[in-house]
Design an enzyme around this catalytic site. Structure first.
Site, short mmCIF file in Angstrom:
data_model
loop_
_atom_site.label_atom_id
_atom_site.label_comp_id
_atom_site.label_asym_id
_atom_site.label_seq_id
_atom_site.Cartn_x
_atom_site.Cartn_y
_atom_site.Cartn_z
N LYS A 115 -2.38 3.16 4.92
CA LYS A 115 -3.06 4.10 4.03
C LYS A 115 -4.04 4.98 4.79
O LYS A 115 -4.23 6.14 4.45
CB LYS A 115 -3.78 3.37 2.88
CG LYS A 115 -2.83 2.92 1.79
CD LYS A 115 -3.56 2.76 0.46
CE LYS A 115 -2.58 2.37 -0.64
NZ LYS A 115 -3.24 2.03 -1.90
N LYS A 197 9.68 1.25 2.00
CA LYS A 197 9.47 0.66 0.68
C LYS A 197 9.46 1.75 -0.39
O LYS A 197 8.94 2.84 -0.14
CB LYS A 197 8.11 -0.05 0.71
CG LYS A 197 7.79 -0.89 -0.48
CD LYS A 197 6.33 -1.33 -0.45
CE LYS A 197 5.41 -0.18 -0.82
NZ LYS A 197 4.05 -0.55 -1.23
N LYS A 200 5.17 4.26 -5.52
CA LYS A 200 4.92 5.15 -6.65
C LYS A 200 4.28 6.46 -6.23
O LYS A 200 4.33 7.44 -6.95
CB LYS A 200 4.15 4.45 -7.79
CG LYS A 200 2.82 3.80 -7.46
CD LYS A 200 2.11 3.33 -8.74
CE LYS A 200 1.65 1.90 -8.81
NZ LYS A 200 0.62 1.46 -7.87
#
Ligand code: TYM
Length: 332
Positions: A115, A197, A200
Site C-alpha cells: 500500500k 489478487k 476492490k
C-alpha cells in the site's frame, strides 16, 4: 470465549464496491458461525481512512456494506453487525496495543509495503499501525476464530503475537485467535492479471467482478477474462487464469475442482467462461435483490447499527476495563 460461547470476529472495509473475492474469501463464510458462536462482524470505517476517502462516499459505502452483510444471509438478530467507529473502545485499545507491538514487526507487513508503494504521496502513520487497530478489533471480543481471505493471515498472526506478549506480562487477558481461511476461495485472482489478487480498489473494471454487478455485466466480464495458452481446462501453476476460473466455478456450484475439470474435459474456453459467469450470476442474484430492498430502508439499517453498537460496546468495554486495570490505569 464470551459468556461460555466461542467467538467469531471479522471485518470488511467500506472502501470500495465489494468483489467476489471479498464474498468467497470472507463474507460468505461468516454465517457459518451464526448458530453456535457469538459473532461480531464490523464495517471497519476507521481502517478505511488510512487511504484518502471521499467523505460522502465513505458514508454511503458504510450503509452499503452493512446492507450487504444482511443480504448475504447474516441475520442481525443472530449476529452483532455494527460500525467500528460507533464503538470507541477500538481506538482506545489500539493506542494501548501500539505500545506492545514492535516497529520491526509492523515493518515486515507485506500489505503495508504494497500500500505504501501504491500511495507513495500519503504514507501516513495510520497506514503503518493499521494492523494494531485490527488486533484491537479482534482481541476486544475475546475472539476464537477470524474468518478471512489469505491476504489477512499475516495480520492475524501479528495479532496472536501481540496477544501472547501481553498475556505473558498480564496473564489471562486475551483469547489468542485462529485465522480461518477457506481451502478454496481464500485468494481469488484478478480476471485481467491472474497473477494478482482481485482487489476492490482495482481501477480496471474488467479485473474484478462486483457482488452487485448485474447478470449481463458478470457474464461479459467472465467472457473477457484472461485465459492461458493451450485449451485444456485444468488447474496448473502455468495456467493461473484457468485455475482461478476453476476455483470460482467450484466455489459457486459447490463442485470440487476435480469434478469441474471432468465436467469440462474436451470443451473449449469460451463455453467454460460462459458457464462460470452464469453460475456466479445465479448465485448472486438473490443477494442483489435483497440488497436493493434493504438499501431503500435507511431507517432499518440505522436501527441495526444502533443495536449492534450497543451489544459490541458492552463486550468491548468489559475487555477494555480489564486491560486498563491490569496495566495500571485508574478505573473510576
Ligand atoms: P478487506 O476489506 O480488504 O477485505 C475483506 C475480506 O475479504 C478478503 N479478501 C479476499 N479473499 C479472497 N480473495 C480475494 N481476492 C480477496 N480480497 C479480499 C480479505 O482477506 C478480508 O477477509 N484489514 C481487513 C479488514 C479488517 C479485519 C479486522 C478483518 C479490519 N479488522 C479484523 C478481520 C478481523 C481488510 O482490509 O479487509
Amino acid at each position: 470465549m464470551l459468556d461460555g460461547q466461542k467467538v467469531s470476529f471479522s471485518g470488511v472495509q467500506p472502501s470500495g464496491n465489494l468483489t467476489i473475492g471479498n464474498y468467497l474469501g470472507a463474507i460468505k463464510n461468516f454465517a457459518e458461525y451464526s448458530e453456535k458462536y457469538k459473532t461480531f462482524y464490523g464495517v471497519v470505517d476507521e481502517h478505511a481512512i488510512t487511504v484518502r476517502q471521499n467523505p460522502a462516499e465513505l458514508r454511503r459505502r458504510t450503509y452499503e456494506t452493512l446492507a450487504l452483510y444482511i443480504a448475504v444471509g447474516l441475520d442481525p438478530e443472530k449476529n452483532t453487525l455494527y460500525v467500528q467507529s460507533h464503538v470507541p473502545a477500538h481506538a482506545e485499545l489500539a493506542w494501548i496495543l501500539n505500545c506492545y507491538c514492535m516497529f520491526g514487526e509492523l515493518s515486515r507487513m507485506t500489505q503495508f509495503k504494497d500500500k505504501s508503494a501504491r500511495h507513495a504521496d500519503n504514507i501516513n502513520a495510520g497506514l503503518f499501525t493499521y494492523p494494531v487497530l485490527m488486533a484491537s478489533d479482534i482481541l476486544l471480543y475475546q475472539t476464537d476464530v477470524v474468518p478471512i481471505g489469505s491476504d489477512q493471515k499475516q495480520h492475524v498472526e501479528l495479532t496472536r503475537n501481540i496477544a501472547d506478549r501481553f498475556n505473558q506480562i498480564f496473564p489471562d487477558t486475551f483469547t489468542v485467535p485462529e485465522p480461518v481461511i477457506p481451502k478454496s476461495g481464500g485468494r481469488i485472482m484478478s480476471l485481467a492479471e491472474p497473477e494478482k489478487k482481485m482487489s476492490k480498489s482495482d481501477e480496471n473494471e474488467n479485473a474484478t467482478v462486483r457482488v452487485l454487478d448485474d447478470r449481463d455485466t458478470i457474464i461479459r466480464k467472465f467472457r473477457r477474462a484472461v485465459t492461458d495458452s493451450g485449451s485444456e481446462i485444468r488447474r496448473s501453476p502455468d495456467k493461473p487464469g484457468v485455475s482461478n476460473l476453476i476455483t470460482i466455478y467450484s466455489c459457486f456450484t459447490g463442485k470440487t475442482p476435480e469434478e469441474v475439470e471432468a465436467e469440462f474435459d474436451g470443451r473449449g474456453y469460451a463455453e467454460f467462461k460462459t458457464a462460470v459467469g452464469e453460475a456466479c450470476a445465479d448465485a448472486l442474484a438473490p443477494v442483489r435483490e435483497k440488497y436493493f430492498e434493504l438499501l431503500a430502508d435507511k431507517g432499518y439499517l440505522e436501527e441495526v447499527m444502533k443495536k449492534g453498537a450497543g451489544t459490541a460496546a458492552y463486550y468491548a468495554r468489559k475487555t477494555l476495563s480489564k486491560v486498563r486495570r491490569k496495566i495500571g490505569f485508574v478505573n473510576l
